[in-house]
Each structure stands twice: as structure tokens, then as C-alpha cells.
Design an enzyme around this catalytic site. Structure first.
Site, mmCIF file in Angstrom:
data_model
loop_
_atom_site.group_PDB
_atom_site.id
_atom_site.type_symbol
_atom_site.label_atom_id
_atom_site.label_comp_id
_atom_site.label_asym_id
_atom_site.label_seq_id
_atom_site.Cartn_x
_atom_site.Cartn_y
_atom_site.Cartn_z
ATOM 1 N N ALA A 1 -0.769 5.971 -5.915
ATOM 2 C CA ALA A 1 -1.130 7.358 -6.204
ATOM 3 C C ALA A 1 -2.637 7.661 -6.122
ATOM 4 O O ALA A 1 -3.056 8.571 -5.386
ATOM 5 C CB ALA A 1 -0.554 7.756 -7.565
ATOM 6 N N ARG B 1 2.824 13.097 1.473
ATOM 7 C CA ARG B 1 3.809 12.485 0.551
ATOM 8 C C ARG B 1 3.958 13.423 -0.656
ATOM 9 O O ARG B 1 2.974 14.030 -1.091
ATOM 10 C CB ARG B 1 3.356 11.084 0.091
ATOM 11 C CG ARG B 1 3.427 10.053 1.225
ATOM 12 C CD ARG B 1 3.240 8.637 0.738
ATOM 13 N NE ARG B 1 4.422 8.102 0.082
ATOM 14 C CZ ARG B 1 4.441 6.920 -0.557
ATOM 15 N NH1 ARG B 1 3.338 6.195 -0.634
ATOM 16 N NH2 ARG B 1 5.543 6.488 -1.117
ATOM 17 N N GLN C 1 6.148 -4.138 -2.294
ATOM 18 C CA GLN C 1 4.747 -4.035 -2.753
ATOM 19 C C GLN C 1 4.379 -5.193 -3.676
ATOM 20 O O GLN C 1 3.237 -5.648 -3.691
ATOM 21 C CB GLN C 1 4.523 -2.713 -3.497
ATOM 22 C CG GLN C 1 4.473 -1.480 -2.620
ATOM 23 C CD GLN C 1 5.825 -0.820 -2.486
ATOM 24 O OE1 GLN C 1 6.870 -1.474 -2.613
ATOM 25 N NE2 GLN C 1 5.847 0.468 -2.219
ATOM 26 N N ASP D 1 2.984 7.547 -10.744
ATOM 27 C CA ASP D 1 2.689 8.512 -9.675
ATOM 28 C C ASP D 1 2.536 9.922 -10.230
ATOM 29 O O ASP D 1 1.865 10.772 -9.636
ATOM 30 C CB ASP D 1 3.769 8.478 -8.600
ATOM 31 C CG ASP D 1 3.592 7.230 -7.766
ATOM 32 O OD1 ASP D 1 4.051 6.157 -8.193
ATOM 33 O OD2 ASP D 1 2.931 7.326 -6.720
ATOM 34 N N ASN E 1 7.462 6.721 -11.335
ATOM 35 C CA ASN E 1 6.799 5.556 -10.730
ATOM 36 C C ASN E 1 7.777 4.921 -9.752
ATOM 37 O O ASN E 1 8.908 5.400 -9.571
ATOM 38 C CB ASN E 1 6.347 4.570 -11.817
ATOM 39 C CG ASN E 1 5.434 3.482 -11.258
ATOM 40 O OD1 ASN E 1 4.487 3.778 -10.524
ATOM 41 N ND2 ASN E 1 5.719 2.228 -11.548
ATOM 42 N N LYS E 2 7.356 3.842 -9.146
ATOM 43 C CA LYS E 2 8.148 3.172 -8.114
ATOM 44 C C LYS E 2 9.591 2.934 -8.544
ATOM 45 O O LYS E 2 9.848 2.548 -9.689
ATOM 46 C CB LYS E 2 7.454 1.837 -7.779
ATOM 47 C CG LYS E 2 8.110 0.986 -6.746
ATOM 48 C CD LYS E 2 8.405 1.696 -5.459
ATOM 49 C CE LYS E 2 7.203 2.368 -4.829
ATOM 50 N NZ LYS E 2 7.557 3.332 -3.764
HETATM 51 O O1 MRU Z 1 5.226 4.014 -2.513
HETATM 52 P P1 MRU Z 1 3.932 3.538 -3.108
HETATM 53 O O2 MRU Z 1 3.593 2.137 -2.753
HETATM 54 O O3 MRU Z 1 2.808 4.511 -2.828
HETATM 55 O O4 MRU Z 1 4.192 3.575 -4.664
HETATM 56 C C1 MRU Z 1 3.160 3.191 -5.526
HETATM 57 C C2 MRU Z 1 3.556 3.171 -6.943
HETATM 58 O O5 MRU Z 1 4.647 3.532 -7.315
HETATM 59 C C3 MRU Z 1 2.496 2.765 -7.933
HETATM 60 O O6 MRU Z 1 3.055 2.113 -9.014
HETATM 61 C C4 MRU Z 1 1.776 4.025 -8.432
HETATM 62 O O7 MRU Z 1 1.372 4.807 -7.347
HETATM 63 C C5 MRU Z 1 0.623 3.703 -9.274
HETATM 64 S S1 MRU Z 1 -0.703 2.995 -8.341
HETATM 65 C C6 MRU Z 1 -2.009 2.800 -9.400
#
Ligand code: MRU
Length: 342
Positions: free
Chosen positions: A54, A92, A193, A234, A244-245
């Protein structure tokens, strides 16, 4: 301010005339930076997840606006830059940091006499402030962890996902220096990730970690091996619900069952006070090809995929939300994160 001093791996680098982006799709096998000179290609770098996480998305978009100003400021620049801001905003949907950063850039440009100077300063400020927020959250989060010995994280909320140091990984970095013993990382399907980025990033700083399959988390907790789950976010709604993810919600439910605590670490730029709760958060759906083997992608295939890449964890399942402005313990019992609003 002309450059950002980095402490660990660097996802984004402003050269003064272009944006260098570490292609996170290639990690950990290859370390390759691409150099971008316009907003269109920065938007594509965000959409295709060369840069992700994010805060990093927001920072990249801010530099995208600088590149737009640089290209257009001689004639009709306001209209053209606004078009590029729209393009960046469409890259996004879930991370609110993207829209927050674009709003900041828009506001900075509103009364600008020298737009290029003003835009560059604003983008560097967004980047530097994020790094400083992470350093502060690292310490605040480590204070909350106290004597905890084992933690697990999900996705990548590290330097790669931010302006540097990381949110969840910032807390882990700070806690490691204070004696934290064990770090588990979930692999984070489907984009991996955790497996490709988090364990690699920690290793760059000499911090050992143990990778687990996402499906092993319940058994890890059952075996009593974990004190805390630590994740980034996010978007956080006013009541403390956290997007979040995908998989974060499952971890929070499991944590409740096993008496493991749940910490969310995110800068104020991740809080969306306009949303009373998490119901209004748009959850990005990505292409089925990120899940399905090629043989199921043919026309007429009987196999489809449902691929939401974020989920929303209700505030009731969260033990602590850590921001640079302070920590909210048990947000569901304390009006969410509203107390942090100035
Ligand atoms: O799809 P992504 O890799 O952009 O998702 C990222 C996440 O969900 C992270 O946990 C979130 O953005 C926090 S990053 C400090």
C-alpha cells in the site's frame, strides 16, 4: 530534500529525473530495476505489481505525478496532469494510500507557481514521511510486543512495500534488535509475497525466518509456537476493520481460537476515516491466470477461479493497531481508530 536515505532494500528510487522501480515479480531470483519517465508506465508498473504494497503504491503514484508535470508543464499542464492522476488512480483499487497520495499531490499543485519544484518536493516528502512513520511504528510496535518470542507475518509489509523499513517488518526489525527469537512467514498464495519477498528481505538484514505453507498456520498455533501475528494493511476503516492481503482474516480467526494476539501496523495514510466500517472497501479481484494452470485457461474450460486478493478482518479480532500517531489496543472496544483523528 533531493534524495531519500535508505536503510535496507529499496523498492523505489527517485533519480531526480526518473523513477527506478525494483521489479518485485522477479524476486528473489533477479534484482532488476526499470526506469520510468512518464505516468502511464508508472501506472502500469503498479497494475502489474512490479511495485506493490500500500504505501509503496502511493509513493510510486506521487512520483508518477511528478513525471506527468515534468512532461506537460509547458502548456495546458493542469488538464493533462489531472488525466494522468486519473490513470494512476485506476491502477489498483484497495490500498487507500494510492488515493491519499494523489490527493496530496493535487493539493500541492493547486496553487503552485513552479509546479515541477512543488511536485518534486511533495513526492519526496510523502516518501520521507513514510520512512519516518515506519521507524516510529517499529519502536511502538516492539514496545507492545514486550517479551514476545515468536511472531508470524503474512504477505510482505516490509521495505519492499513501503518507503523503507516496513510496517509489520519494521516492528519485526525493531523487535529483533530487542531479542525477538523466531519469525515465521506465511507463503501468501497465490502471489507468494511471503515466500518470494518477505523471507528474502529479512535475510538481506541478517534476520533468519521460517517459511510455512499458509495452510500450516493453524497447526503452528495449535503447537503453541506463536505469540503474535503481525501484518500490514491496505485500508483501515474508522471502526478498526482492516483490509489486508487475502488470508489475513483466516489468520485472525485462527489466532482468536488459539489465544494468539493480532497486531496491525500501518501509517495514518492507510486509515480511511470516510468509511464507518470495512463493508465499503473495494476488494480487488485479479485475473484467474494468477491461480489457474494454463490448461484451464482455454475457452470452454469447466474450471474457473475466484481470485480476491484482499479480505477484511473485523476490528473485534484485532489486539492492537499501531500507527505513527500511537497505538490503539483492542480497537473494537475503543471506538476503532477514531481517537487517532486530529
Ligand atoms: O497485493 P499486494 O502485494 O500489493 O498486497 C500487499 C499487502 O496486502 C500488504 O500487507 C499491505 O499493502 C501493507 S504493506 C506495508
Amino acid at each position: 530534500m533531493s534524495e531519500i536515505k535508505q536503510l535496507s532494500v529499496q523498492a523505489l528510487e527517485w533519480t531526480g529525473k526518473s523513477l527506478r522501480v525494483l521489479d518485485q515479480r522477479l524476486l528473489p531470483e533477479q534484482i532488476r530495476y526499470h526506469e520510468y519517465h512518464d505516468a502511464e508506465t508508472v501506472a502500469e508498473a503498479i497494475r502489474s505489481m512490479q511495485v506493490r504494497g500500500a504505501p509503496a503504491i502511493g509513493i510510486a503514484a506521487a512520483y508518477g505525478v511528478v513525471l506527468s508535470v515534468k512532461r506537460h508543464y509547458r502548456a495546458d499542464w493542469r488538464e493533462r496532469v489531472e488525466r494522468d492522476i486519473q490513470l494512476l488512480a485506476e491502477s489498483r483499487p484497495t490500498a487507500v494510500n494510492l488515493f491519499w497520495a494523489l490527493d496530496k499531490m493535487r493539493a500541492a499543485l493547486a496553487a503552485a507557481e513552479d509546479p515541477l519544484v512543488v511536485a518534486t518536493e511533495a513526492a519526496l516528502r510523502i516518501h520521507q514521511d513514510d520512512l519516518e512513520a515506519n521507524l516510529r511504528m517499529g519502536e511502538l510496535g516492539a514496545d507492545v510486543l514486550g517479551e514476545a518470542r515468536a511472531v508470524m507475518t503474512h504477505c510482505n509489509a516490509g521495505s519492499l512495500a513501503t518507503g523503507g523499513y516496513g510496517t509489520a517488518l519494521g516492528v519485526i526489525r525493531s523487535a529483533w534488535r530487542r531479542g525477538l527469537k523466531t519469525v515465521y512467514a506465511g507463503e501468501t498464495r497465490p502471489w507468494l509475497q511471503g515466500a518470494r519477498l518477505t523471507v528474502w528481505e529479512l535475510a538481506q538484514d541478517g534476520i533468519p525466518s521460517t517459511l510455512i505453507a499458509d495452510s500450516a498456520a493453524a497447526w503452528l498455533m495449535k503447537n503453541g509456537a506463536l505469540d503474535w501475528i503481525i501484518v500490514g494493511a491496505d485500508r483501515i476503516a474508522a471502526n478498526g476493520d482492516v483490509a489486508n492481503k487475502i488470508g489475513t482474516y483466516s489468520l485472525a480467526v485462527l489466532a482468536k481460537q488459539h489465544d494468539v494476539k493480532m497486531m496491525v501496523v500501518a501509517p495514518m495514510s492507510t486509515i480511511d476515516f470516510s468509511l464507518a466500517n470495512g463493508n465499503g472497501i473495494e476488494i480487488e479481484q485479479r485475473h484467474p491466470a494468477e491461480l489457474l494452470p494454463d490448461c484451464y485457461l482455454q475457452k470452454g474450460s469447466l474450471v474457473q477461479a475466484w481470485n480476491p486478493v484482499f479480505d477484511v478482518t473485523p476490528a473485534q479480532l484485532i489486539t492492537a493497531i499501531v500507527t505513527e500517531r500511537g497505538v490503539v489496543l483492542n480497537p473494537a472496544e475503543h471506538g476503532g481508530v477514531r481517537s487517532l483523528k486530529t
